[in-house]
Design an enzyme around this catalytic site. Structure first.
Site, PDB file in Angstrom:
ATOM      1  N   HIS A 126      89.781  18.333 -17.954  1.00  0.00           N
ATOM      2  CA  HIS A 126      89.933  19.091 -16.699  1.00  0.00           C
ATOM      3  C   HIS A 126      90.698  18.319 -15.616  1.00  0.00           C
ATOM      4  CE1 HIS A 126      87.210  21.754 -18.641  1.00  0.00           C
ATOM      5  NE2 HIS A 126      86.117  21.068 -18.390  1.00  0.00           N
ATOM      6  N   GLU A 155      79.185  17.307  -9.061  1.00  0.00           N
ATOM      7  CA  GLU A 155      78.104  18.236  -9.385  1.00  0.00           C
ATOM      8  C   GLU A 155      76.802  17.679  -8.829  1.00  0.00           C
ATOM      9  OE1 GLU A 155      78.528  20.051 -13.593  1.00  0.00           O
ATOM     10  OE2 GLU A 155      79.391  18.055 -13.708  1.00  0.00           O
ATOM     11  N   LYS A 172      77.811  13.480 -11.896  1.00  0.00           N
ATOM     12  CA  LYS A 172      76.629  14.350 -11.824  1.00  0.00           C
ATOM     13  C   LYS A 172      75.659  13.789 -10.804  1.00  0.00           C
ATOM     14  CE  LYS A 172      77.272  16.368 -16.191  1.00  0.00           C
ATOM     15  NZ  LYS A 172      77.705  17.699 -15.777  1.00  0.00           N
TER      16      LYS A 172
END
Ligand code: NAD
Length: 483
Positions: free
Chosen positions: A239, A215, A330
Site C-alpha cells: 500500500h 491505525e 497499529k
C-alpha cells in the site's frame, strides 16, 4: 457534480471463497451498490463458490445478511431482491474435484468471465489449474487475486509463474485496494490535469514528502497471520509503495494501464536501498491491563514489527535530495491515512513578523474524510501589523459529493467494475510487485538476522521516539497523527 453511469457488459463473476470474510464485508456489498446504481445489466450473474454445503437459496440468505450488515443503510428491498436474483452458488473444493463440472455448466461462454480468488494465496495455483483443466475459463477470462502477493521476492515470483502457466498478464488483476480509493485516483487527476502543481513537483520546490497510515486497533483476532507478516510486508511493500509511486511517477503519456504501470515501475526501480540507520521498527507495549503486541499474537519472543518508519530516497533527476518519510503502525494515537507534500520555504522572507510563516503543504487525506487541502499563508484579517496565518484551501470530496446525495464509492466497487470493464490501470502488474519485493527483501532479511528486537512504544502515541528522531535529526517534523 453529476455522476455519469456507464453500464458494463454482461458478465459471469465467480467468487471463490464466497463465504469468507472479504466476500461478506467488501465484495458482496460492493457488488450490491453497483447493481443498485444501475451499472450491471439484468442478465449478469454472480456465482459464489466455496467449501460449505449450501444451495443458491442458502447463499442468497447469506448475501442478504452481508448487505444488511455491511451494505448501505438505505438499501431498498426491491433492489436487494433484484440483486439476490443474480446470485447462484456452487459448493466446490478447490483442491479436489467436487463442484467443477457444475461450475462449468453454469458459465456462459459469450459474456465477460471473471474469477475472484478470495481465498488464501496457497490455493491460487489449484484454482488456476482446475479452471484450465476443466476448460471453464475462456481465452479472455479475468482473474482477480488478493494480497498478500508473496512474502518475499522468491515467493512472489513463484506465484506469478503459477498464474502465468494458465493466464496471460492481460488477464490477471492483482488488487491493492488503496488504488481504488477515490482520493488516490484524484491524486493523479490533480497532478496531471492541472498546470498548477506539476511545475513545482520536484526537488527545486518540494522539501520532503511524508506518508502516514496509522491505525488505533491492534492485531488481536488475526495475530497468527500478522505475526508471520509484520508492518513491512502487510503495509509498506504494497500500500505505501503504491502511494509513493503515484506521488513520484513521471506523467504517463496516456491514462492507459501499461503507460501508468511503466511509470510506477520506474519509481520502484529507482529506490535506493535503505540503510539500517534510516529505518525504525516498533512493537506496541501492554498498558493499563490492555495486552501488548506479544500478548495479542501469543508469542512472548516475537520480533515482528507492528510499526515501521523509514526514510526513502529516490535516485532520479526529479527526486534526488527529496526524502520520502513513511510510517505505519497499529495502536497509534488516531486512525488516519494521509500524504503530505511539504514545499520549501520561500527563499527570502520580507515580512518582519514572519514567525507564523510555514512551508506550504498539500495534504492528501485517504481516511477519514477523504479529500485534499492546500495550506497557504495569508495575512491574518483585521487591523494591525502584517501578521501571517496558515489556512487550508479545502477540497473535501465527501462534502462535494454528499450534496448530490451520493456516498463515497468504496474502493472495491470501483475495482470490481474495472475488472468487468477490462481496465487494468488500477491493478498491480507482476513486475511491479516483484520490484517492490526486491526493494523490501534486504530490509526484512537484515531484521531477521539482527539480534535487536523492535523498539517498544506505548499505545495511543505516535510510535517509538526513534521514529520522531528520524525526522528531527534532519530538522523536520512529522505532522501530528490526528483524524
Ligand atoms: P476467510 O478465511 O474468511 O475465507 C476463506 C474462504 O475460502 C471461505 O469461503 C472458504 O470456504 C473458502 N475456502 C477455503 N478453502 C477452500 C477449498 N479447499 N475449497 C473451496 N473453498 C475454500 O478468508 P478472507 O478473510 O475472506 O480472505 C480471502 C483472501 O483475501 C485471502 O487471500 C486474504 O489474505 C485476502 N484478504 C482478505 C482481507 C479481509 O479483509 N478479509 C483483506 C485483504 C486481503
Amino acid at each position: 457534480m453529476v455522476s455519469r453511469l456507464i453500464e458494463v457488459g454482461d458478465f459471469d463473476l465467480v467468487i471463490f471463497g464466497a463465504t469468507g470474510d472479504l466476500a461478506r464485508r467488501k465484495i458482496l456489498p460492493g457488488l450490491f451498490r453497483r447493481h443498485a446504481a444501475g451499472q450491471f445489466p439484468a442478465a449478469s450473474r454472480i456465482i459464489g463458490a466455496a467449501r460449505s454445503d449450501m444451495d443458491t437459496e442458502g447463499y442468497r440468505r447469506e448475501a442478504r445478511d452481508a448487505i444488511a450488515e455491511f451494505g448501505p443503510r438505505d438499501a431498498d428491498e426491491a433492489q436487494i431482491a433484484s440483486f439476490l436474483d443474480c446470485l447462484a452458488y456452487v459448493a466446490i473444493d478447490v483442491t479436489g474435484e467436487r463442484g467443477w463440472s457444475e461450475l462449468g455448466a453454469l458459465m456462459r461462454p459469450d459474456v465477460v468471465q471473471a474469477f475472484y480468488f478470495s481465498v488464501a494465496p496457497a490455493l491460487f495455483g489449484d484454482i488456476a489449474e482446475r479452471l484450465a483443466r476443466h476448460a471453464i475459463a475462456g481465452p479472455d477470462a479475468r482473474i482477480v487475486v488478493e494480497k498478500p502477493f508473496g512474502r518475499d521476492l522468491a515467493s512472489a515470483r513463484a506465484l506469478n509463474a503459477t498464474l502465468a502457466r494458465h493466464f496471460e498478464e492481460r488477464q490477471i488483476y492483482r488488487i491493492d485496494h488503496y488504488l481504488g480509493k477515490e482520493t488516490v485516483q484524484n491524486l493523479m487527476a490533480v497532478r496531471f490535469a492541472n498546470m498548477l502543481f506539476e511545475p513545482l513537483w520536484n526537488v527545486h520546490y518540494i522539501d520532503h514528502v511524508q506518508i502516514t497510515v496509522a491505525e488505533t486497533v491492534g492485531v488481536a483476532g488475526r495475530g497468527a497471520y500478522y505475526d508471520q507478516s509484520g508492518a513491512m510486508r502487510d503495509m509498506v511493500q504494497n500500500h505505501l509503495m503504491q502511494l509513493v509511486c503515484l506521488i513520484a511517477m513521471e506523467p504517463p503519456w496516456h491514462f492507459d494501464p501499461d503507460a501508468v504501470r511503466d511509470e510506477k515501475l520506474k519509481v520502484i526501480r529507482a529506490l535506493e536501498p535503505v540503510p539500517p540507520g534510516d529505518i525504525v521498527r516498533g512493537q506496541y507495549a501492554a498498558e493499563d491491563g490492555d495486552p501488548g503486541y506479544r500478548d495479542d499474537v501469543e508469542n512472548p519472543d516475537s520480533r515482528t514489527e507492528s510499526f515501521v518508519a523509514l526514510k526513502l530516497r529516490i535516485a532520479n533527476w526529479r527526486w534526488q535530495g527529496v526524502p520520502f518519510y513513511l510510517r505505519t503502525g497499529k495502536r497509534l494515537r488516531d486512525r488516519t491515512s494521509e500524504i503530505a507534500v511539504v514545499f520549501r520555504e520561500p527563499p527570502h522572507l520580507i515580512f518582519d513578523d514572519h514567525a507564523e510563516q510555514q512551508a506550504n503543504q498539500l495534504v492528501i487525506r485517504l481516511q477519514p474524510n477523504e479529500g485534499m487541502n492546500l495550506r497557504v499563508n495569508i495575512k491574518e484579517p483585521g487591523p494591525g501589523g502584517m501578521r501571517l496565518v496558515q489556512v487550508p484551501l479545502d477540497m473535501s470530496f465527501a462534502e462535494a459529493l454528499g450534496k448530490e446525495g451520493r456516498d463515497m464509492p468504496d474502493a472495491y466497487e470501483r475495482l470490481i467494475t474495472d475488472v468487468i470493464r477490462g481496465n487494468q490501470t488500477l491493478f498491480m502488474r507482476g513486475d511491479e510487485v516483484e520490484a517492490a519485493w526486491a526493494w523490501a527483501d534486504p530490509i526484512i532479511a537484515a531484521w531477521e538476522n539482527a539480534s535487536a528486537a523492535p523498539e517498544s512504544y506505548d499505545p495511543g502515541t505516535s510510535g517509538p521516539d526513534q521514529a520522531l528522531g528520524l525526522m528531527h535529526r534532519d530538522g523536520r517534523r512529522w505532522r501530528e497523527i490526528k483524524a
